[in-house]
Design a protein around this motif. Structure first.
Motif, short mmCIF file in Angstrom:
data_model
loop_
_atom_site.label_atom_id
_atom_site.label_comp_id
_atom_site.label_asym_id
_atom_site.label_seq_id
_atom_site.Cartn_x
_atom_site.Cartn_y
_atom_site.Cartn_z
N LEU A 143 53.73 10.60 5.95
CA LEU A 143 54.72 9.53 5.86
C LEU A 143 55.41 9.32 7.20
CD1 LEU A 143 56.40 10.34 2.40
CD2 LEU A 143 54.56 8.72 2.89
N LEU A 144 55.96 8.13 7.37
CA LEU A 144 56.71 7.76 8.56
C LEU A 144 58.12 7.40 8.10
CD1 LEU A 144 56.35 7.04 11.68
CD2 LEU A 144 56.22 4.67 10.90
N TYR A 145 59.13 8.05 8.68
CA TYR A 145 60.51 7.88 8.24
C TYR A 145 61.33 7.13 9.28
CZ TYR A 145 59.09 11.56 5.00
OH TYR A 145 58.42 12.29 4.05
N PHE A 146 62.23 6.29 8.81
CA PHE A 146 63.20 5.64 9.70
C PHE A 146 64.40 5.23 8.87
CE2 PHE A 146 60.72 2.20 7.97
CZ PHE A 146 61.61 1.14 7.80
N CYS A 147 65.50 4.96 9.55
CA CYS A 147 66.73 4.55 8.89
C CYS A 147 67.02 3.09 9.25
CB CYS A 147 67.88 5.45 9.33
SG CYS A 147 69.45 5.13 8.51
N ALA A 148 67.43 2.29 8.27
CA ALA A 148 67.81 0.90 8.49
C ALA A 148 68.67 0.43 7.33
CB ALA A 148 66.56 0.02 8.62
N ASP A 149 69.66 -0.40 7.64
CA ASP A 149 70.49 -1.02 6.60
C ASP A 149 71.06 0.03 5.64
OD1 ASP A 149 71.66 -3.22 5.38
OD2 ASP A 149 70.00 -3.48 3.97
N GLU A 150 71.50 1.17 6.21
CA GLU A 150 72.11 2.26 5.44
C GLU A 150 71.17 2.79 4.36
OE1 GLU A 150 76.02 1.24 4.09
OE2 GLU A 150 76.78 0.94 6.12
N LYS A 151 69.90 2.88 4.71
CA LYS A 151 68.89 3.44 3.81
C LYS A 151 67.91 4.28 4.63
CE LYS A 151 68.84 -0.58 0.69
NZ LYS A 151 69.68 -1.48 1.53
N LEU A 152 67.35 5.30 3.99
CA LEU A 152 66.25 6.06 4.58
C LEU A 152 64.95 5.56 3.95
CD1 LEU A 152 65.09 8.40 6.29
CD2 LEU A 152 65.49 9.90 4.32
N ALA A 190 56.59 3.94 0.58
CA ALA A 190 56.47 5.04 -0.38
C ALA A 190 57.74 5.15 -1.22
CB ALA A 190 56.19 6.35 0.35
N TRP A 191 58.89 5.11 -0.55
CA TRP A 191 60.18 5.14 -1.23
C TRP A 191 61.28 4.84 -0.23
CZ3 TRP A 191 63.26 8.72 1.14
CH2 TRP A 191 62.68 9.87 1.66
N TYR A 192 62.47 4.55 -0.74
CA TYR A 192 63.65 4.47 0.11
C TYR A 192 64.84 4.98 -0.69
CZ TYR A 192 65.32 0.24 -2.29
OH TYR A 192 65.78 -0.65 -3.22
N ILE A 204 73.12 6.20 10.07
CA ILE A 204 72.81 5.47 11.30
C ILE A 204 71.79 6.16 12.20
CG2 ILE A 204 75.00 4.21 11.43
CD1 ILE A 204 75.96 6.36 13.43
N SER A 205 71.57 7.46 12.06
CA SER A 205 70.73 8.15 13.05
C SER A 205 69.26 8.10 12.67
CB SER A 205 71.17 9.62 13.19
OG SER A 205 70.58 10.43 12.19
N ARG A 206 68.43 8.34 13.66
CA ARG A 206 67.01 8.56 13.39
C ARG A 206 66.88 9.84 12.56
NH1 ARG A 206 62.65 10.41 18.03
NH2 ARG A 206 60.86 10.71 16.63
N PRO A 207 66.05 9.84 11.53
CA PRO A 207 65.90 11.04 10.71
C PRO A 207 65.05 12.11 11.38
CG PRO A 207 64.47 9.32 9.90
CD PRO A 207 65.27 8.71 11.01
N SER A 208 65.27 13.35 11.00
CA SER A 208 64.41 14.45 11.41
C SER A 208 63.81 15.08 10.16
CB SER A 208 65.18 15.50 12.22
OG SER A 208 66.19 16.09 11.44
N VAL A 209 62.68 15.77 10.35
CA VAL A 209 61.96 16.37 9.23
C VAL A 209 61.74 17.86 9.51
CG1 VAL A 209 59.87 16.34 7.82
CG2 VAL A 209 60.77 14.19 8.76
#
Length: 379
Positions: A276-285, A296-298, A305-310
């Protein structure tokens, strides 16, 4: 350079900040170092296990116990770009038309500086083919080896200008990244639009893709040889949308897939080993499938606001918020806990090889945090 080991003046705290736990896991603050300064790029972990914080024109080294070991002043500042490490034990910092080598102990090594006319733009720096350093400026692309030796340059970004002897200084570079196949740069002019360009060895243009009129962009390389981009337009309507792209490094420049959405605050993406590829936008992951870009999901996350880490070992996700919280999510993308810190968390939390989280805030602090598993003794 100032070399010191003054842990007491850095205000280390073993006690945790207020946390709300919604699941079985829980956070524990191991230490908190205050007044480091506002970081201008993400916190970096060096090959020697030290943490390196770039704060304007200062590089600061912190050990695993939160002790500030030294800080080094950098010439001409370092207003953009991230430090680059190499296997020889050096850190390379981009500045105003220069690359500065700093040893892992804080002493300065070689520097490489170029003339770029009246432009005051700071350089971006990345590694790429041939284990070279690639410095990008409005005037061109410069390749330097890790010993500071000049290798080659492209003095104009677009081949249409190759015959000109006048330096073009009004290009703007929004993002760059590299792997062993190519260097990828998003470059353009505000009134003419921006293009993602891929350069192979020797600076040969391998492919390009027009991104149109945009205000901001991010690039990340994946372990599968792909390049992922998140692009934020100046505005959104039926034609202009925030978009996630996937490209093959050795492809022809056509996107493998794209995912568009009506917002302008997409963070940099984070590829994961789970496909999967993760990012944050519009107050959603958001989580997208790397193979085809399908969603896949949100999960809605207010103020995120930050870039997510895994955390690849435990498959847990972390990101920061505008209202000073660090968030932890489980494998289903559900919020497990949130921890209030002393400032906005706008940069990606870092998951260290030791399993601890290292988080910086805009108040100028660094936190070391353990995400406690159920029935953990909290050691």
């Amino acid at each position: 350079m100032i070399i010191s080991a003054i842990a007491l003046s850095l205000l280390l705290f073993a006690a945790g900040a207020p946390a709300e736990c919604l699941g079985e896991w829980s956070p524990h603050v191991v230490w908190h170092v205050a007044k480091i300064g506002k970081l201008t790029s993400e916190l970096q972990l060096g090959p020697n296990g030290l943490l390196y914080a770039l704060c304007g024109n200062k590089l600061i080294a912190v050990d695993e116990n939160g002790n500030k070991l030294w800080e080094s002043d950098l010439p001409d500042g370092s207003k953009s770009g991230c430090p680059v490490f190499d296997a020889r034990g050096s850190i390379f910092i981009p500045g105003n038309a220069l690359i500065q080598e700093v040893k892992l102990n804080g002493s300065k090594g070689w520097s490489f500086k170029v003339y770029q006319g009246s432009s005051k733009a700071a350089a971006l720096l990345t590694t790429g083919p041939g284990n070279l350093l690639y410095m990008q400026l409005p005037t061109g692309l410069y390749a330097v080896d890790t010993a500071g030796h000049y290798k080659w340059m492209i003095t104009q970004w677009d081949q249409v200008y190759n015959a000109s002897t006048q330096l073009e200084t009004d290009w703007e570079i929004l993002a760059s990244v590299g792997n062993d196949q190519a260097v990828f740069v998003i470059i353009g002019k505000k009134k003419e639009g921006y293009t993602l360009m891929a350069f192979g060895e020797g600076g040969k243009i391998r492919w390009r893709y027009s991104l149109g009129e945009i205000k901001q962009a991010n690039l990340v390389v994946g372990g599968n040889g792909r390049v992922y981009a998140t692009v934020n337009p100046k505005r959104t309507d039926d034609y202009y949308k925030g978009t996630v792209y996937a490209f093959e490094s050795d492809g022809d420049g056509s996107p493998l897939w794209s995912y568009a959405m009506g917002c302008v605050d997409l963070t940099a993406p984070t590829p994961s080993e789970d496909g999967l590829l993760y990012f944050c936008a519009d107050e959603k992951l958001y989580a997208l499938n790397q193979d085809d870009g399908t969603e896949a999901w949100y999960e809605p996350l207010p103020k995120a606001i930050s870039r997510p880490s895994v955390d690849e070992n435990n498959m847990r996700y972390y990101l920061g918020t505008e209202d000073k919280r660090l968030l932890a999510l489980n494998t289903e993308g559900r919020l497990d806990w949130n921890l209030t810190l002393d400032g906005k968390v706008s940069m990606r939390p870092m998951v260290g090889p030791d399993g601890y989280l290292y988080v910086v805030t805009e108040a100028g602090s660094i936190y070391k945090i353990k995400d406690e598993a159920p029935e953990s003794d909290g050691g």
